[in-house]
Design a protein around this motif. Sequence first.
Motif, short mmCIF file in Angstrom:
data_model
loop_
_atom_site.label_atom_id
_atom_site.label_comp_id
_atom_site.label_asym_id
_atom_site.label_seq_id
_atom_site.Cartn_x
_atom_site.Cartn_y
_atom_site.Cartn_z
N ARG A 44 0.86 -1.18 0.00
CA ARG A 44 0.00 0.00 0.00
C ARG A 44 0.90 1.23 0.00
O ARG A 44 2.07 1.17 0.34
CB ARG A 44 -0.92 0.04 1.24
N TRP A 45 0.33 2.38 -0.36
CA TRP A 45 1.08 3.64 -0.36
C TRP A 45 0.42 4.60 0.61
O TRP A 45 -0.75 4.97 0.44
CB TRP A 45 1.11 4.22 -1.77
N GLN A 46 1.16 4.99 1.65
CA GLN A 46 0.68 6.00 2.60
C GLN A 46 0.98 7.36 2.00
O GLN A 46 2.00 7.98 2.30
CB GLN A 46 1.36 5.82 3.96
N HIS A 47 0.06 7.83 1.14
CA HIS A 47 0.28 9.06 0.40
C HIS A 47 0.14 10.26 1.34
O HIS A 47 -0.78 10.33 2.15
CB HIS A 47 -0.73 9.17 -0.75
N PRO A 48 1.04 11.23 1.26
CA PRO A 48 1.00 12.36 2.21
C PRO A 48 -0.25 13.22 2.08
O PRO A 48 -0.61 13.91 3.04
CB PRO A 48 2.26 13.16 1.85
N GLU A 49 -0.91 13.20 0.93
CA GLU A 49 -2.10 14.02 0.73
C GLU A 49 -3.38 13.20 0.66
O GLU A 49 -4.43 13.65 1.13
CB GLU A 49 -1.96 14.87 -0.54
N ARG A 50 -3.31 12.01 0.09
CA ARG A 50 -4.52 11.22 -0.16
C ARG A 50 -4.72 10.09 0.82
O ARG A 50 -5.70 9.36 0.74
CB ARG A 50 -4.46 10.68 -1.59
N GLY A 51 -3.80 9.93 1.78
CA GLY A 51 -3.93 8.86 2.75
C GLY A 51 -3.49 7.53 2.15
O GLY A 51 -2.74 7.46 1.18
N LEU A 52 -3.98 6.45 2.75
CA LEU A 52 -3.58 5.11 2.34
C LEU A 52 -4.29 4.73 1.03
O LEU A 52 -5.51 4.68 0.98
CB LEU A 52 -3.93 4.10 3.43
N ILE A 53 -3.51 4.46 0.00
CA ILE A 53 -4.10 4.12 -1.29
C ILE A 53 -3.65 2.71 -1.70
O ILE A 53 -2.56 2.24 -1.35
CB ILE A 53 -3.76 5.14 -2.38
N THR A 54 -4.52 2.04 -2.44
CA THR A 54 -4.33 0.64 -2.80
C THR A 54 -3.60 0.52 -4.15
O THR A 54 -3.54 1.49 -4.91
CB THR A 54 -5.69 -0.06 -2.87
N PRO A 55 -3.07 -0.66 -4.45
CA PRO A 55 -2.25 -0.82 -5.67
C PRO A 55 -2.96 -0.46 -6.96
O PRO A 55 -2.30 -0.01 -7.91
CB PRO A 55 -1.88 -2.30 -5.64
N ASP A 56 -4.28 -0.64 -7.02
CA ASP A 56 -4.98 -0.33 -8.27
C ASP A 56 -4.88 1.16 -8.62
O ASP A 56 -5.14 1.55 -9.76
CB ASP A 56 -6.45 -0.74 -8.18
N GLN A 57 -4.46 1.98 -7.65
CA GLN A 57 -4.35 3.41 -7.89
C GLN A 57 -2.93 3.86 -8.23
O GLN A 57 -2.74 5.03 -8.54
CB GLN A 57 -4.85 4.18 -6.66
N PHE A 58 -1.97 2.94 -8.16
CA PHE A 58 -0.61 3.38 -8.51
C PHE A 58 0.21 2.36 -9.30
O PHE A 58 1.26 2.71 -9.84
CB PHE A 58 0.17 3.81 -7.27
N LEU A 59 -0.25 1.11 -9.40
CA LEU A 59 0.56 0.12 -10.12
C LEU A 59 0.64 0.39 -11.61
O LEU A 59 1.68 0.13 -12.25
CB LEU A 59 0.03 -1.29 -9.87
N ALA A 60 -0.42 0.92 -12.19
CA ALA A 60 -0.38 1.22 -13.63
C ALA A 60 0.72 2.24 -13.92
O ALA A 60 1.47 2.11 -14.90
CB ALA A 60 -1.74 1.74 -14.10
N ALA A 61 0.83 3.26 -13.06
CA ALA A 61 1.88 4.26 -13.24
C ALA A 61 3.26 3.64 -13.02
O ALA A 61 4.23 4.00 -13.69
CB ALA A 61 1.67 5.43 -12.27
N ALA A 62 3.34 2.70 -12.09
CA ALA A 62 4.61 2.03 -11.84
C ALA A 62 5.05 1.22 -13.05
O ALA A 62 6.22 1.21 -13.43
CB ALA A 62 4.51 1.13 -10.60
N HIS A 63 4.09 0.52 -13.67
CA HIS A 63 4.39 -0.23 -14.89
C HIS A 63 4.84 0.73 -16.00
O HIS A 63 5.84 0.50 -16.68
CB HIS A 63 3.16 -1.01 -15.35
#
Length: 257
Positions: A44-63
């Motif tokens: 998970r990503w503890q985003h400084p502005e959006r709080g805890l976000i799940t992989p579906d919200q950042f894995l596409a960008a990581a790929h």
Amino acid sequence: MTTCYPTAETSLLSAVAHDELRLFYQPIVRVADRAVVAVEALVRWQHPERGLITPDQFLAAAHEGGHMPLLDRWVLHRACRDLVALRDSLGGLAPRHVNVNLSAPTLATDFAEPVTTALRRTGLPAEHLRLELAEGADLDTLTHAGPCLQSLIARGVGVALDDMGTGSTDLRYLSRLALHGIKIDKEFVAGMLTNPRDHAIVSMLTDLAHGLRLHVTAEGVETAEQLAALARIGVTYAQGYHFAPALTLTELAGTLR
């Protein structure tokens, strides 16, 4: 309101640099007695502005940004470290294995070195690590990964095919590598009580795994009825919300105690 997702340029590099990634763990239980035998590491990503976000919200960008090998290395090291901590604090109550997913981009690299480095630096014995191979990896990628996987298997690391039944290359690959197990995709488990075809697929995959002397785990178990049906079919292990959601390390330790 429009959701603003992280970009490829700012996602994983920023999260790793600022120590914003977190690992959660979902228990994997033995169906026969509900004992927790393993845990799957989930990032998970503890985003400084959006709080805890799940992989579906950042894995596409990581790929897109080519950062999946970086993410997989981070997860590997942290998961190995956390299981060592659990074993030190809980002794025999700790799960025997931690399962870590390897993405298709990582499987296209020489990934044996970061795996062995994580084991060496954390002190986790190789036999307590299980690697789950992404269903998105095609046969060419899996074939390329074969030598690395074989070298890790020889060291004692376990390897399983994730989301079994969703990919077109799974069956062909089963005969090419000394796998330890398969995981049945949650979509088949979700439909098995109402859709005879889903039930037949779960049964077929279970029989196939037993025939090949592989461990078989059902993903996405959410009800006692599903668990009972899986037990009748002969599924050995299961994970899902019926047992526990993804837990922090502290929550996991409390549950195991």
